[in-house]
Scaffold this active site. Structure first.
Site, PDB file in Angstrom:
ATOM      1  N   TRP A  78     -19.008  11.565 -21.703  1.00  0.00           N
ATOM      2  CA  TRP A  78     -19.455  11.781 -20.320  1.00  0.00           C
ATOM      3  C   TRP A  78     -20.785  12.531 -20.340  1.00  0.00           C
ATOM      4  O   TRP A  78     -21.108  13.212 -21.316  1.00  0.00           O
ATOM      5  CB  TRP A  78     -18.421  12.585 -19.537  1.00  0.00           C
ATOM      6  CG  TRP A  78     -17.065  11.939 -19.431  1.00  0.00           C
ATOM      7  CD1 TRP A  78     -15.925  12.345 -20.062  1.00  0.00           C
ATOM      8  CD2 TRP A  78     -16.699  10.799 -18.651  1.00  0.00           C
ATOM      9  NE1 TRP A  78     -14.876  11.523 -19.731  1.00  0.00           N
ATOM     10  CE2 TRP A  78     -15.315  10.566 -18.859  1.00  0.00           C
ATOM     11  CE3 TRP A  78     -17.400   9.936 -17.804  1.00  0.00           C
ATOM     12  CZ2 TRP A  78     -14.627   9.517 -18.257  1.00  0.00           C
ATOM     13  CZ3 TRP A  78     -16.713   8.897 -17.192  1.00  0.00           C
ATOM     14  CH2 TRP A  78     -15.350   8.689 -17.412  1.00  0.00           C
ATOM     15  N   TRP A  88      -8.461   7.779  -8.769  1.00  0.00           N
ATOM     16  CA  TRP A  88      -9.691   7.995  -9.523  1.00  0.00           C
ATOM     17  C   TRP A  88      -9.528   7.526 -10.971  1.00  0.00           C
ATOM     18  O   TRP A  88     -10.443   6.932 -11.548  1.00  0.00           O
ATOM     19  CB  TRP A  88     -10.087   9.472  -9.483  1.00  0.00           C
ATOM     20  CG  TRP A  88     -11.003   9.769  -8.344  1.00  0.00           C
ATOM     21  CD1 TRP A  88     -10.669  10.204  -7.099  1.00  0.00           C
ATOM     22  CD2 TRP A  88     -12.419   9.600  -8.339  1.00  0.00           C
ATOM     23  NE1 TRP A  88     -11.788  10.328  -6.311  1.00  0.00           N
ATOM     24  CE2 TRP A  88     -12.885   9.967  -7.050  1.00  0.00           C
ATOM     25  CE3 TRP A  88     -13.346   9.180  -9.284  1.00  0.00           C
ATOM     26  CZ2 TRP A  88     -14.230   9.916  -6.700  1.00  0.00           C
ATOM     27  CZ3 TRP A  88     -14.693   9.137  -8.943  1.00  0.00           C
ATOM     28  CH2 TRP A  88     -15.119   9.498  -7.658  1.00  0.00           C
ATOM     29  N   GLU A 144       0.835  -1.204   0.000  1.00  0.00           N
ATOM     30  CA  GLU A 144       0.000   0.000   0.000  1.00  0.00           C
ATOM     31  C   GLU A 144       0.871   1.255   0.000  1.00  0.00           C
ATOM     32  O   GLU A 144       0.564   2.247  -0.669  1.00  0.00           O
ATOM     33  CB  GLU A 144      -0.933  -0.009   1.209  1.00  0.00           C
ATOM     34  CG  GLU A 144      -2.023  -1.064   1.142  1.00  0.00           C
ATOM     35  CD  GLU A 144      -2.896  -0.909  -0.090  1.00  0.00           C
ATOM     36  OE1 GLU A 144      -3.457   0.186  -0.296  1.00  0.00           O
ATOM     37  OE2 GLU A 144      -3.000  -1.883  -0.860  1.00  0.00           O
ATOM     38  N   TRP A 148     -14.384  11.580 -14.136  1.00  0.00           N
ATOM     39  CA  TRP A 148     -13.670  11.270 -12.893  1.00  0.00           C
ATOM     40  C   TRP A 148     -13.154  12.523 -12.209  1.00  0.00           C
ATOM     41  O   TRP A 148     -13.014  12.565 -10.983  1.00  0.00           O
ATOM     42  CB  TRP A 148     -12.520  10.290 -13.173  1.00  0.00           C
ATOM     43  CG  TRP A 148     -11.420  10.818 -14.058  1.00  0.00           C
ATOM     44  CD1 TRP A 148     -11.291  10.651 -15.393  1.00  0.00           C
ATOM     45  CD2 TRP A 148     -10.280  11.607 -13.648  1.00  0.00           C
ATOM     46  NE1 TRP A 148     -10.155  11.278 -15.869  1.00  0.00           N
ATOM     47  CE2 TRP A 148      -9.520  11.866 -14.805  1.00  0.00           C
ATOM     48  CE3 TRP A 148      -9.842  12.107 -12.433  1.00  0.00           C
ATOM     49  CZ2 TRP A 148      -8.339  12.613 -14.780  1.00  0.00           C
ATOM     50  CZ3 TRP A 148      -8.658  12.852 -12.401  1.00  0.00           C
ATOM     51  CH2 TRP A 148      -7.921  13.101 -13.557  1.00  0.00           C
ATOM     52  N   ASN A 163     -11.205   2.715   2.174  1.00  0.00           N
ATOM     53  CA  ASN A 163     -10.619   2.590   0.840  1.00  0.00           C
ATOM     54  C   ASN A 163     -11.476   1.741  -0.092  1.00  0.00           C
ATOM     55  O   ASN A 163     -11.628   2.061  -1.279  1.00  0.00           O
ATOM     56  CB  ASN A 163      -9.212   1.992   0.928  1.00  0.00           C
ATOM     57  CG  ASN A 163      -8.504   2.032  -0.415  1.00  0.00           C
ATOM     58  OD1 ASN A 163      -8.284   3.095  -0.967  1.00  0.00           O
ATOM     59  ND2 ASN A 163      -8.182   0.864  -0.958  1.00  0.00           N
ATOM     60  N   TRP A 205       2.179   1.707  -3.501  1.00  0.00           N
ATOM     61  CA  TRP A 205       1.213   2.344  -4.405  1.00  0.00           C
ATOM     62  C   TRP A 205       1.274   3.861  -4.261  1.00  0.00           C
ATOM     63  O   TRP A 205       1.257   4.591  -5.256  1.00  0.00           O
ATOM     64  CB  TRP A 205      -0.211   1.862  -4.088  1.00  0.00           C
ATOM     65  CG  TRP A 205      -0.653   0.651  -4.853  1.00  0.00           C
ATOM     66  CD1 TRP A 205      -0.816  -0.605  -4.376  1.00  0.00           C
ATOM     67  CD2 TRP A 205      -1.004   0.611  -6.241  1.00  0.00           C
ATOM     68  NE1 TRP A 205      -1.240  -1.437  -5.383  1.00  0.00           N
ATOM     69  CE2 TRP A 205      -1.372  -0.721  -6.540  1.00  0.00           C
ATOM     70  CE3 TRP A 205      -1.037   1.555  -7.262  1.00  0.00           C
ATOM     71  CZ2 TRP A 205      -1.773  -1.123  -7.822  1.00  0.00           C
ATOM     72  CZ3 TRP A 205      -1.439   1.151  -8.536  1.00  0.00           C
ATOM     73  CH2 TRP A 205      -1.795  -0.161  -8.800  1.00  0.00           C
TER      74      TRP A 205
END
Length: 556
Positions: free
Chosen positions: A389, A465, A358, A442, A424, A361
């Site tokens: 969109w 995102w 984690e 997004w 999360n 990341w």
């Protein structure tokens, strides 16, 4: 001559290389360390974010000591330049010529900071590196808020990694220094410095490999406070920016002059925000809170982290992301504490490994943003420039306020709006719903998170995102669309999460049963009437999933 430690998002005194370097330069000149914090400002910062930042500052103030940490709002680079001018005037008026005892060509002041790798942070640093020498000062960047600084890991061809797995393989192999020994005692900075800092300050008189240094922190007198207040009060600050978070309108904001500086010392008292009579842990930010939370996590949560972290209603995550956001603890301190903790031997390898990934990341996203800063707002995958969109303000409002009629989505948004934090797993659920069920860009969701998450991290937020939307690095394929019912059944098995954050669903417990299944949740949506106080679904998930797949096919 003095050294200035410039705090941004590194609000701690422990394991702080820039603070150690400031002390080293001050010690070499037989002078003092001054402390300045520039929080930045922007009108959409939430009350919870304000409280978290305020509390981190309060604990930093307590650690540094009374009368040391000064805060000035405004565009950070401009604030630092104006403060250096004011400090120079103060010193010249009260202690003789500023340049006394400084060799030709040497700065009268060194400004020390932790290197920032966000687009705005790099802009600030570049501006100060150019402008400070004109004032006889110099910017020195030391360390970062990462285990491995962005830009340090490269492919065999010399480029940056575009995919997480090969990056993380190199990341785990990359050497990183041990935590730096820095502490404050009686308004003095004590540090054990290594060869890097020793080489930067050759007149420290230390061995080539470094040693112990100490320098006093400056405590402002009432007269100095008044002088600085008078000087800075006559200057106009640049308004409407926020440290570490670039906005689309920043270029215009930098041209706008706002009110005069409000000179002040950092807060002493913490801000308490409660929910149901209990203090919100999301505002308990500061280096002492960080150490306590880390200790609790190692003792009670790490051993089951690999599985517990996904359960929505459980305290299965480290909750240290908030502390990392404000820099109240360094990630290498976290890793080293875990490695050396007595409880470590009782933690399965898979749990330690999962937690470390984690952190990897977080550092991968920072590295990628450093290489491609435009991806903070632009699609990594250029095909999505042609994606259709919807830009529907009504559905966006329903999503923001937790009124979509999809229980797990609404529960997650209520958790965010009421506490400033979201689990999360829930973040992935609501992001998938926004982009693939509501077909909204997004960037809308990313902006809302930035303005409300207490642990907002620009690189992780924007690229997280994009991962969910299918537009970014290591992107979740656009055809992987989270089913809100399935996610709720799998990760909130007893319905505790739904009942806690959507009171109307607690009253519908008899309809959902002790373990709300996908079928029961669908039945709730089809009920007529709906549970009192709870809206009907604003879309049909199955139909919108098919629509999303069709839109994806159109740009393949």
């Amino acid at each position: 001559m003095p050294a200035l430690i410039w705090y941004r998002r590194d609000l701690r005194t422990e394991d702080h290389p820039a603070l150690a370097n400031a002390a080293a330069h001050a010690a070499a000149q037989n002078s003092e360390v001054w402390a300045l914090h520039t929080p930045g400002s922007f009108p959409d910062i939430s009350k919870l974010q304000q409280a978290a930042h305020h509390n981190a500052l309060a604990q930093l103030h307590q650690a540094l000591g009374e009368g040391t940490l000064q805060t000035l709002d405004g565009e950070p680079a401009t604030v630092v330049l104006d403060y250096v001018k004011a400090l120079k005037e103060l010193l010249e008026n009260s202690a003789g010529a500023t340049t006394a005892g400084v060799a030709d060509g040497e700065p009268w002041l060194t400004v020390h900071a932790t290197e920032d790798y966000t687009p705005i942070g790099k802009h600030e640093q570049a501006e100060l590196a150019e402008e400070l020498p004109k004032l006889g000062a110099k910017l020195i960047l030391t360390g970062s808020n990462y285990l491995v600084a962005p830009g340090s890991i490269r492919t065999d061809s010399g480029g940056n990694y575009k995919v997480y797995t090969p990056y993380s393989n190199r990341w785990f192999e990359h050497p990183w220094p041990a935590p730096m020994d820095t502490k404050i005692e009686n308004h003095r900075v004590h540090a054990t410095v290594g060869r890097t800092i020793t080489a930067q300050v050759p007149n420290l008189g230390l061995p080539p490999k470094g040693g112990e240094i100490s320098a006093p922190l400056h405590q402002l007198t009432d007269q100095e406070k008044q002088i600085l207040s008078d000087v800075l009060g006559s200057q106009a600050k640049t308004a409407e920016t926020r440290n570490g978070v670039p906005r689309k309108n920043r270029a215009e904001a930098l041209k706008t002059k706002g009110d005069n500086y409000q000179y002040q010392l950092a807060p002493i008292e913490e801000t308490t925000i409660t929910r149901d009579g209990k203090t919100l842990w999301t505002t308990q930010v500061g280096q002492e809170y960080a150490k306590a939370r880390l200790e609790d996590f190692i003792n009670q949560g790490l051993a089951d982290y690999a599985t517990a972290r996904d359960h929505l209603a459980e305290d299965g995550t480290s909750r240290l992301s908030i502390q990392l956001t404000y820099g109240t603890i360094h990630p290498r301190t976290i890793i080293r504490t875990i490695e050396t903790h007595p409880e470590n031997q009782n933690v399965p390898d898979k749990d330690r490994w999962t937690y470390a990934k984690e952190l990897a990341w977080r550092e991968f996203y920072a590295d990628y943003l450093d290489a491609r800063p435009e991806t903070g707002w632009e699609n990594v995958n250029p095909k999505f420039e042609n994606f259709e969109w919807d830009y529907n303000e009504e559905t966006y409002e329903a999503w923001k306020t937790g009124q979509t009629g999809y229980p797990v989505v609404d529960a997650a948004m209520h958790q965010l709006n009421e506490t400033g934090w979201m689990h999360n797993r829930a973040r992935m659920i609501v992001a998938s719903f926004l982009t693939k069920d509501l077909h909204l860009p997004w960037q809308w969701g990313a902006q809302y998170f930035l303005a409300n998450l207490v642990d907002e991290d620009y690189a992780s937020n924007q690229h997280g995102w994009q991962w969910c939307a299918g537009t970014g690095t290591d992107a979740s394929p656009y055809f992987r669309i989270f089913n809100p019912y399935t996610q709720s059944e799998r990760y909130d098995e007893t319905g505790k999460y739904l009942a806690k954050w959507v009171p109307a669903l607690a009253e519908a417990k008899d309809k959902l049963g002790p373990k709300p299944t996908k079928k029961a949740l669908k039945g709730l949506h089809q009920a007529n009437p709906q549970p009192a106080g709870y809206p009907a679904p604003i879309i049909n998930h199955k139909e919108e999933r098919e629509d999303a797949l069709a839109r994806y096919e159109a740009i393949k």
